[in-house]
Design a protein around this motif. Structure first.
Motif, PDB file in Angstrom:
ATOM      1  N   PRO A   1       0.952  -1.172  -0.150  1.00  0.00           N
ATOM      2  CA  PRO A   1      -0.058   0.105   0.124  1.00  0.00           C
ATOM      3  C   PRO A   1       0.736   1.394  -0.078  1.00  0.00           C
ATOM      4  CG  PRO A   1      -0.109  -1.119   2.107  1.00  0.00           C
ATOM      5  CD  PRO A   1       0.716  -2.099   1.350  1.00  0.00           C
ATOM      6  N   GLY A   2       0.367   2.271  -0.642  1.00  0.00           N
ATOM      7  CA  GLY A   2       1.062   3.595  -0.628  1.00  0.00           C
ATOM      8  C   GLY A   2       0.463   4.333  -1.792  1.00  0.00           C
ATOM      9  N   PRO A   3       1.344   5.494  -1.981  1.00  0.00           N
ATOM     10  CA  PRO A   3       0.671   6.633  -2.976  1.00  0.00           C
ATOM     11  C   PRO A   3       1.098   6.468  -4.331  1.00  0.00           C
ATOM     12  CG  PRO A   3       2.792   7.358  -1.880  1.00  0.00           C
ATOM     13  CD  PRO A   3       2.378   6.006  -1.482  1.00  0.00           C
ATOM     14  N   LEU A   4       0.739   5.159  -4.899  1.00  0.00           N
ATOM     15  CA  LEU A   4       0.789   4.831  -6.290  1.00  0.00           C
ATOM     16  C   LEU A   4      -0.649   4.388  -6.862  1.00  0.00           C
ATOM     17  CD1 LEU A   4       2.692   4.322  -8.684  1.00  0.00           C
ATOM     18  CD2 LEU A   4       2.798   2.056  -7.950  1.00  0.00           C
ATOM     19  N   THR A   5      -0.939   4.938  -8.014  1.00  0.00           N
ATOM     20  CA  THR A   5      -2.110   4.389  -8.710  1.00  0.00           C
ATOM     21  C   THR A   5      -1.897   3.881 -10.092  1.00  0.00           C
ATOM     22  OG1 THR A   5      -3.220   6.082  -7.668  1.00  0.00           O
ATOM     23  CG2 THR A   5      -4.236   5.387  -9.575  1.00  0.00           C
ATOM     24  N   VAL A   6      -2.076   2.911 -10.377  1.00  0.00           N
ATOM     25  CA  VAL A   6      -1.971   2.326 -11.351  1.00  0.00           C
ATOM     26  C   VAL A   6      -3.109   1.798 -12.327  1.00  0.00           C
ATOM     27  CG1 VAL A   6      -0.662  -0.003 -12.612  1.00  0.00           C
ATOM     28  CG2 VAL A   6      -0.156   0.741 -10.320  1.00  0.00           C
ATOM     29  N   ILE A   7      -2.900   2.268 -13.791  1.00  0.00           N
ATOM     30  CA  ILE A   7      -4.217   2.193 -14.802  1.00  0.00           C
ATOM     31  C   ILE A   7      -3.966   0.803 -15.184  1.00  0.00           C
ATOM     32  CG2 ILE A   7      -4.875   3.221 -16.806  1.00  0.00           C
ATOM     33  CD1 ILE A   7      -4.576   5.224 -14.845  1.00  0.00           C
ATOM     34  N   LEU A   8      -5.224   0.243 -15.040  1.00  0.00           N
ATOM     35  CA  LEU A   8      -5.219  -1.239 -15.627  1.00  0.00           C
ATOM     36  C   LEU A   8      -6.564  -1.515 -16.562  1.00  0.00           C
ATOM     37  CD1 LEU A   8      -5.189  -3.042 -12.090  1.00  0.00           C
ATOM     38  CD2 LEU A   8      -3.480  -2.982 -13.680  1.00  0.00           C
ATOM     39  N   PRO A   9      -6.547  -2.602 -17.157  1.00  0.00           N
ATOM     40  CA  PRO A   9      -7.870  -2.967 -18.128  1.00  0.00           C
ATOM     41  C   PRO A   9      -8.842  -3.021 -17.143  1.00  0.00           C
ATOM     42  CG  PRO A   9      -6.171  -4.680 -18.293  1.00  0.00           C
ATOM     43  CD  PRO A   9      -5.484  -3.628 -17.385  1.00  0.00           C
ATOM     44  N   ALA A  10     -10.072  -2.328 -17.522  1.00  0.00           N
ATOM     45  CA  ALA A  10     -11.126  -2.315 -16.642  1.00  0.00           C
ATOM     46  C   ALA A  10     -11.962  -3.470 -17.134  1.00  0.00           C
ATOM     47  CB  ALA A  10     -12.048  -0.984 -16.895  1.00  0.00           C
ATOM     48  N   LYS A  11     -12.851  -4.021 -15.931  1.00  0.00           N
ATOM     49  CA  LYS A  11     -13.752  -5.080 -16.154  1.00  0.00           C
ATOM     50  C   LYS A  11     -14.753  -4.551 -16.848  1.00  0.00           C
ATOM     51  CE  LYS A  11     -15.069  -8.931 -13.286  1.00  0.00           C
ATOM     52  NZ  LYS A  11     -15.224  -9.287 -11.973  1.00  0.00           N
ATOM     53  N   ASP A  12     -15.602  -5.221 -17.915  1.00  0.00           N
ATOM     54  CA  ASP A  12     -16.759  -4.966 -18.469  1.00  0.00           C
ATOM     55  C   ASP A  12     -17.840  -4.455 -17.985  1.00  0.00           C
ATOM     56  OD1 ASP A  12     -15.209  -5.847 -20.868  1.00  0.00           O
ATOM     57  OD2 ASP A  12     -16.488  -7.493 -21.230  1.00  0.00           O
ATOM     58  N   THR A  13     -18.014  -5.014 -16.626  1.00  0.00           N
ATOM     59  CA  THR A  13     -19.244  -4.650 -15.648  1.00  0.00           C
ATOM     60  C   THR A  13     -19.031  -3.405 -14.958  1.00  0.00           C
ATOM     61  OG1 THR A  13     -18.104  -6.173 -14.411  1.00  0.00           O
ATOM     62  CG2 THR A  13     -19.749  -7.142 -15.407  1.00  0.00           C
ATOM     63  N   LEU A  14     -17.710  -2.703 -14.995  1.00  0.00           N
ATOM     64  CA  LEU A  14     -17.455  -1.650 -14.289  1.00  0.00           C
ATOM     65  C   LEU A  14     -18.123  -0.488 -14.864  1.00  0.00           C
ATOM     66  CD1 LEU A  14     -16.176  -0.495 -11.937  1.00  0.00           C
ATOM     67  CD2 LEU A  14     -14.158   0.255 -13.289  1.00  0.00           C
ATOM     68  N   SER A  15     -18.884   0.387 -14.138  1.00  0.00           N
ATOM     69  CA  SER A  15     -19.665   1.548 -14.543  1.00  0.00           C
ATOM     70  C   SER A  15     -18.812   2.402 -15.429  1.00  0.00           C
ATOM     71  CB  SER A  15     -20.429   2.289 -13.529  1.00  0.00           C
ATOM     72  OG  SER A  15     -20.752   3.549 -13.815  1.00  0.00           O
ATOM     73  N   GLY A  16     -19.170   2.998 -16.503  1.00  0.00           N
ATOM     74  CA  GLY A  16     -18.614   4.164 -17.424  1.00  0.00           C
ATOM     75  C   GLY A  16     -18.733   5.271 -16.649  1.00  0.00           C
ATOM     76  N   ARG A  17     -19.207   5.492 -15.502  1.00  0.00           N
ATOM     77  CA  ARG A  17     -19.337   6.655 -14.638  1.00  0.00           C
ATOM     78  C   ARG A  17     -17.781   6.809 -13.947  1.00  0.00           C
ATOM     79  NH1 ARG A  17     -22.365  10.634 -15.087  1.00  0.00           N
ATOM     80  NH2 ARG A  17     -22.154  11.352 -12.813  1.00  0.00           N
ATOM     81  N   VAL A  18     -17.257   5.375 -13.503  1.00  0.00           N
ATOM     82  CA  VAL A  18     -16.005   5.335 -12.829  1.00  0.00           C
ATOM     83  C   VAL A  18     -14.741   5.760 -13.782  1.00  0.00           C
ATOM     84  CG1 VAL A  18     -14.621   3.645 -11.583  1.00  0.00           C
ATOM     85  CG2 VAL A  18     -16.982   3.665 -11.232  1.00  0.00           C
TER      86      VAL A  18
END
Ligand code: TXA
Ligand code: MG
Length: 338
Positions: free
Chosen positions: A92-109
């Protein structure tokens, strides 16, 4: 709306806040970087509330916060080996990683894109809240859009009291600028979209090619695609225009000394200058003290009757790059050679 304030780390208040998140409410909470405005990543209506409360542009995707790697499968379809190495080294820490999104994840996110930004914060209250909610929590910084991110309870309260179900008071944030956002481009290449406390030097220990996106140090060129929509929008800005001064320390301090007045604010380091409109952000040469102090300092100017702010920039090595990036954006890239 009456906002509940939770003052302590006791398990009962965290359990209640977890329940609020499950019920589609939004809760502001501390992380090690800045305070976040949290909602269940799996509840579309709750995610919409975040955009409404912050007045956030709709095209800006959100970071989903998890309490460990097991939760990532709820939002992402895959964790490429490089991303795995990154989580191992810096989460855990101050790093954000961009990953392929799950199909079911909302387009708002995802703001309609195919990727999702994922971060596991190290702050114990943040982790406990995510665990209590049992779902990834999307959380932008807890400021109203355009304002500097809140790095303590008081500024979070100032922006959000009456607008959210609850705020958890965790005191001051230890890092003070938002997480480093990285996009793995292939197994050996990583693009930094937003600099933070996980520095390029640190990232190079797990990935041979680390690229700084050009928008970190220069304004967006209107015709080119923007990889991180957050970089398009005016950000971190106090009400009065801010200009960064470039030149030798001696020349910058002389210029500031000459300009400081009841209507001109000065942003500098401890010991540089005295005056009612002088605000310091940390110590010269100490990037962590600068990152802890910058957003609080920027907000001080909104309490003054000033029409212009001049700032002394930090060194751009290590965490200093993140500090300089935020200052540049607060200044809307206005730099004056003195
Ligand atoms: O430290 C932080 O990251 C804080 C705390 C609360 O965790 N959160 C934060 O969120 O700074 P926010 O929404 O203020 O900034 C998120 C940044 C934005 O610049 C956004 O454009 C970018 O991350 N982002 C989010 N999802 C993305 C995606 N799928 N692809 C590219 N950039 C993304
Ligand atoms: Mg933000």
């Amino acid at each position: 709306m009456k906002t509940k304030i939770f003052k302590s780390e006791d398990t009962e208040s965290i359990r209640l806040c977890g329940e609020l998140i499950q019920n589609g409410e939004i809760v502001a909470f501390p992380t090690e970087t800045v305070y976040g405005l949290g909602a269940s990543a799996l509840n579309d209506e709750a995610v919409s509330k975040i955009f409404a409360v912050k007045n956030r542009p709709q095209d800006n995707p959100l970071i989903a916060h998890v309490d460990g790697t097991a939760m990532i499968s709820m939002i992402a379809s895959d964790i490429p080996p490089l991303a795995e190495r990154l989580f191992e080294a810096f989460s855990p820490g101050p790093l954000t990683v961009i990953l392929p999104a799950k199909d079911t994840l909302s387009g708002r996110v995802t703001a309609g894109g195919s990727t999702v930004a994922v971060r596991c914060p190290s702050h114990p209250l943040a982790r406990a809240l995510i665990t209590a909610a049992g779902v990834p929590i999307v959380a932008p910084s807890a400021n109203l859009s355009g304002k500097p991110s809140p790095t303590e309870f008081e500024t979070t309260f100032e922006d959000l009291n009456g607008k959210v179900a609850a705020i958890i008071d965790g005191g001051s944030c230890s890092v003070g600028v938002e997480s480093t956002v990285v996009l793995p481009e292939n197994e050996n290449t990583l693009r930094i979209l937003r600099p933070g406390a996980v520095t390029p030097e640190m990232l190079k220990t797990v990935c041979p090619n680390v690229i700084l996106d050009k928008n970190i140090l220069s304004p967006i060129d209107g015709s080119a695609p923007v990889l991180s929509p957050g970089m398009k929008h005016r950000h971190y800005a106090p009400k009065a225009p801010l200009t960064i001064l470039s030149g030798s320390k001696q020349d910058v301090l002389a210029f500031m000394n000459d300009k400081v007045s009841p209507t001109v604010g000065i942003l500098c380091f401890e010991g540089d200058l005295d005056g009612d409109t002088v605000v310091c952000y940390g110590k010269e040469g100490d990037a962590l003290s600068q990152s802890q102090g910058l957003f609080h300092a920027l907000r001080q100017f909104d309490k003054m009757n000033i029409t212009q702010i001049y700032a002394r920039p930090p060194e751009t090595t290590g965490v200093g790059l993140a500090v300089y990036n935020r200052l540049l954006r607060a200044a809307e890239f206005q730099i004056l050679e003195v």
